[in-house]
Every structure is written in C-alpha cells, then in structure tokens.
Design a protein around this motif. Structure first.
Motif, PDB file in Angstrom:
ATOM      1  N   VAL A  45      21.981  36.399  24.290  1.00  0.00           N
ATOM      2  CA  VAL A  45      22.241  37.407  25.517  1.00  0.00           C
ATOM      3  C   VAL A  45      22.443  36.514  26.534  1.00  0.00           C
ATOM      4  CG1 VAL A  45      21.572  39.178  26.803  1.00  0.00           C
ATOM      5  CG2 VAL A  45      20.861  39.025  24.160  1.00  0.00           C
ATOM      6  N   PRO A  46      23.334  36.662  27.300  1.00  0.00           N
ATOM      7  CA  PRO A  46      23.818  35.819  28.582  1.00  0.00           C
ATOM      8  C   PRO A  46      22.981  36.378  29.559  1.00  0.00           C
ATOM      9  CG  PRO A  46      25.716  37.119  28.021  1.00  0.00           C
ATOM     10  CD  PRO A  46      24.790  37.433  26.828  1.00  0.00           C
ATOM     11  N   PRO A  47      22.625  35.975  30.655  1.00  0.00           N
ATOM     12  CA  PRO A  47      22.998  34.599  31.042  1.00  0.00           C
ATOM     13  C   PRO A  47      22.070  33.621  30.700  1.00  0.00           C
ATOM     14  CG  PRO A  47      21.623  35.702  32.893  1.00  0.00           C
ATOM     15  CD  PRO A  47      21.987  36.613  31.869  1.00  0.00           C
ATOM     16  N   ILE A  73      18.326  24.695  26.497  1.00  0.00           N
ATOM     17  CA  ILE A  73      19.291  25.637  27.017  1.00  0.00           C
ATOM     18  C   ILE A  73      18.737  27.020  26.441  1.00  0.00           C
ATOM     19  CG2 ILE A  73      21.527  26.593  27.163  1.00  0.00           C
ATOM     20  CD1 ILE A  73      22.537  23.940  27.337  1.00  0.00           C
ATOM     21  N   LEU A  74      18.183  28.020  27.184  1.00  0.00           N
ATOM     22  CA  LEU A  74      17.673  29.302  26.561  1.00  0.00           C
ATOM     23  C   LEU A  74      18.418  30.274  27.115  1.00  0.00           C
ATOM     24  CD1 LEU A  74      14.225  28.627  27.917  1.00  0.00           C
ATOM     25  CD2 LEU A  74      15.023  28.018  25.733  1.00  0.00           C
ATOM     26  N   ASP A  75      18.508  31.621  26.384  1.00  0.00           N
ATOM     27  CA  ASP A  75      19.434  32.734  26.704  1.00  0.00           C
ATOM     28  C   ASP A  75      18.380  33.488  27.694  1.00  0.00           C
ATOM     29  OD1 ASP A  75      17.748  34.210  24.965  1.00  0.00           O
ATOM     30  OD2 ASP A  75      19.237  34.967  23.912  1.00  0.00           O
ATOM     31  N   SER A  76      18.652  34.525  28.161  1.00  0.00           N
ATOM     32  CA  SER A  76      17.891  35.537  28.833  1.00  0.00           C
ATOM     33  C   SER A  76      16.659  35.844  28.332  1.00  0.00           C
ATOM     34  CB  SER A  76      18.876  36.892  29.514  1.00  0.00           C
ATOM     35  OG  SER A  76      19.277  37.597  28.473  1.00  0.00           O
ATOM     36  N   LYS A  77      16.747  36.106  27.147  1.00  0.00           N
ATOM     37  CA  LYS A  77      15.342  36.516  26.515  1.00  0.00           C
ATOM     38  C   LYS A  77      14.386  35.478  26.218  1.00  0.00           C
ATOM     39  CE  LYS A  77      17.540  40.565  23.809  1.00  0.00           C
ATOM     40  NZ  LYS A  77      17.615  41.018  22.804  1.00  0.00           N
ATOM     41  N   ILE A  89      38.078  31.834  19.548  1.00  0.00           N
ATOM     42  CA  ILE A  89      36.707  30.695  19.583  1.00  0.00           C
ATOM     43  C   ILE A  89      35.961  31.356  20.887  1.00  0.00           C
ATOM     44  CG2 ILE A  89      35.922  28.755  20.374  1.00  0.00           C
ATOM     45  CD1 ILE A  89      38.339  27.420  18.982  1.00  0.00           C
ATOM     46  N   SER A  90      34.900  31.586  20.775  1.00  0.00           N
ATOM     47  CA  SER A  90      33.988  32.028  21.830  1.00  0.00           C
ATOM     48  C   SER A  90      32.883  30.989  22.121  1.00  0.00           C
ATOM     49  CB  SER A  90      33.000  33.438  21.262  1.00  0.00           C
ATOM     50  OG  SER A  90      32.244  32.922  20.361  1.00  0.00           O
ATOM     51  N   ARG A  91      32.440  31.148  23.316  1.00  0.00           N
ATOM     52  CA  ARG A  91      31.482  30.245  23.500  1.00  0.00           C
ATOM     53  C   ARG A  91      30.014  30.175  23.241  1.00  0.00           C
ATOM     54  NH1 ARG A  91      32.784  29.942  30.241  1.00  0.00           N
ATOM     55  NH2 ARG A  91      34.935  29.791  29.727  1.00  0.00           N
ATOM     56  N   PHE A  92      29.732  31.386  22.510  1.00  0.00           N
ATOM     57  CA  PHE A  92      28.339  31.617  22.115  1.00  0.00           C
ATOM     58  C   PHE A  92      28.429  32.622  21.108  1.00  0.00           C
ATOM     59  CE2 PHE A  92      28.433  33.896  25.878  1.00  0.00           C
ATOM     60  CZ  PHE A  92      27.902  35.112  25.501  1.00  0.00           C
ATOM     61  N   ASP A  93      27.557  32.827  20.218  1.00  0.00           N
ATOM     62  CA  ASP A  93      27.256  34.082  19.183  1.00  0.00           C
ATOM     63  C   ASP A  93      26.498  35.024  19.897  1.00  0.00           C
ATOM     64  OD1 ASP A  93      27.335  35.394  17.018  1.00  0.00           O
ATOM     65  OD2 ASP A  93      25.464  34.282  16.075  1.00  0.00           O
ATOM     66  N   ASP A  98      26.405  26.027  32.616  1.00  0.00           N
ATOM     67  CA  ASP A  98      27.225  26.306  32.998  1.00  0.00           C
ATOM     68  C   ASP A  98      28.562  26.800  32.439  1.00  0.00           C
ATOM     69  OD1 ASP A  98      25.704  25.785  35.430  1.00  0.00           O
ATOM     70  OD2 ASP A  98      26.626  23.911  35.980  1.00  0.00           O
ATOM     71  N   TYR A  99      29.131  25.993  31.347  1.00  0.00           N
ATOM     72  CA  TYR A  99      30.066  26.239  30.596  1.00  0.00           C
ATOM     73  C   TYR A  99      29.708  27.739  29.726  1.00  0.00           C
ATOM     74  CZ  TYR A  99      32.996  26.278  26.395  1.00  0.00           C
ATOM     75  OH  TYR A  99      33.734  26.557  24.992  1.00  0.00           O
ATOM     76  N   LEU A 100      28.750  27.722  29.377  1.00  0.00           N
ATOM     77  CA  LEU A 100      28.323  28.730  28.813  1.00  0.00           C
ATOM     78  C   LEU A 100      28.182  30.065  29.459  1.00  0.00           C
ATOM     79  CD1 LEU A 100      25.506  27.691  26.421  1.00  0.00           C
ATOM     80  CD2 LEU A 100      27.732  28.241  25.670  1.00  0.00           C
ATOM     81  N   ASN A 101      27.825  30.089  30.684  1.00  0.00           N
ATOM     82  CA  ASN A 101      27.896  31.168  31.741  1.00  0.00           C
ATOM     83  C   ASN A 101      29.201  31.449  32.516  1.00  0.00           C
ATOM     84  OD1 ASN A 101      25.098  31.796  31.516  1.00  0.00           O
ATOM     85  ND2 ASN A 101      24.413  30.030  32.913  1.00  0.00           N
ATOM     86  N   GLY A 102      30.063  30.422  31.925  1.00  0.00           N
ATOM     87  CA  GLY A 102      31.619  30.674  32.647  1.00  0.00           C
ATOM     88  C   GLY A 102      31.679  30.159  33.962  1.00  0.00           C
TER      89      GLY A 102
END
Length: 75
Positions: A33-35, A46-50, A24-28, A70-74
């Motif tokens: 693209v993180p962060p 909640i938005l990704d870096s793009k 299981i990953s936190r995001f696709d 915060d969870y998605l960013n670890g």
C-alpha cells in the motif's frame, strides 16, 4: 530451423502492441500500500505505509534506496 525462427519473428511482429506484453506496474498493488518510505534504523530498507518490508538494499546504498523509494512513489 531458421524457418521456425523467421516464422515466430514474423508472427510476433504482426501482433498489436497491446497484446505483446502485460502492463508493467511499479509495485504489486495487492501486497503493498503506497506511500513508500525508508526504514528508521536501516535507511536502506523500503517499507510500505503499513510497515511491510518491500526490499532491503545492499550495504552502503542509502542513496539508491531513496531513489528507488521516490520511483515507487512516482516522484
């Protein structure tokens, strides 16, 4: 019918742990693209870096959106 249930349960119990489920990953990672960050106008988006929208939380849940980010960013 109970025999089928017990047979299926015993077959699943015999499988090694790494074959039972997928990781299981936190995001696709192919789509986002993180962060990750919160939106500027709506602090519940909640938005990704793009700038691609990942999710929008319900009204009055800015704190929950920050915790999920915060969870998605670890963190």
């Amino acid at each position: 019918m109970n025999d089928n249930l017990t047979t299926n349960a015993s077959n699943e119990a015999e499988k090694p742990a790494f074959l039972v489920g997928a990781v299981i990953s936190r995001f696709d990672s192919e789509a986002f693209v993180p962060p990750f960050r919160l939106g500027r106008r709506h602090k519940r988006a909640i938005l990704d870096s793009k700038g691609i929208e990942v999710i929008i939380m319900p009204h009055n849940s800015e704190k929950q959106a920050q915790m999920y980010c915060d969870y998605l960013n670890g963190l």
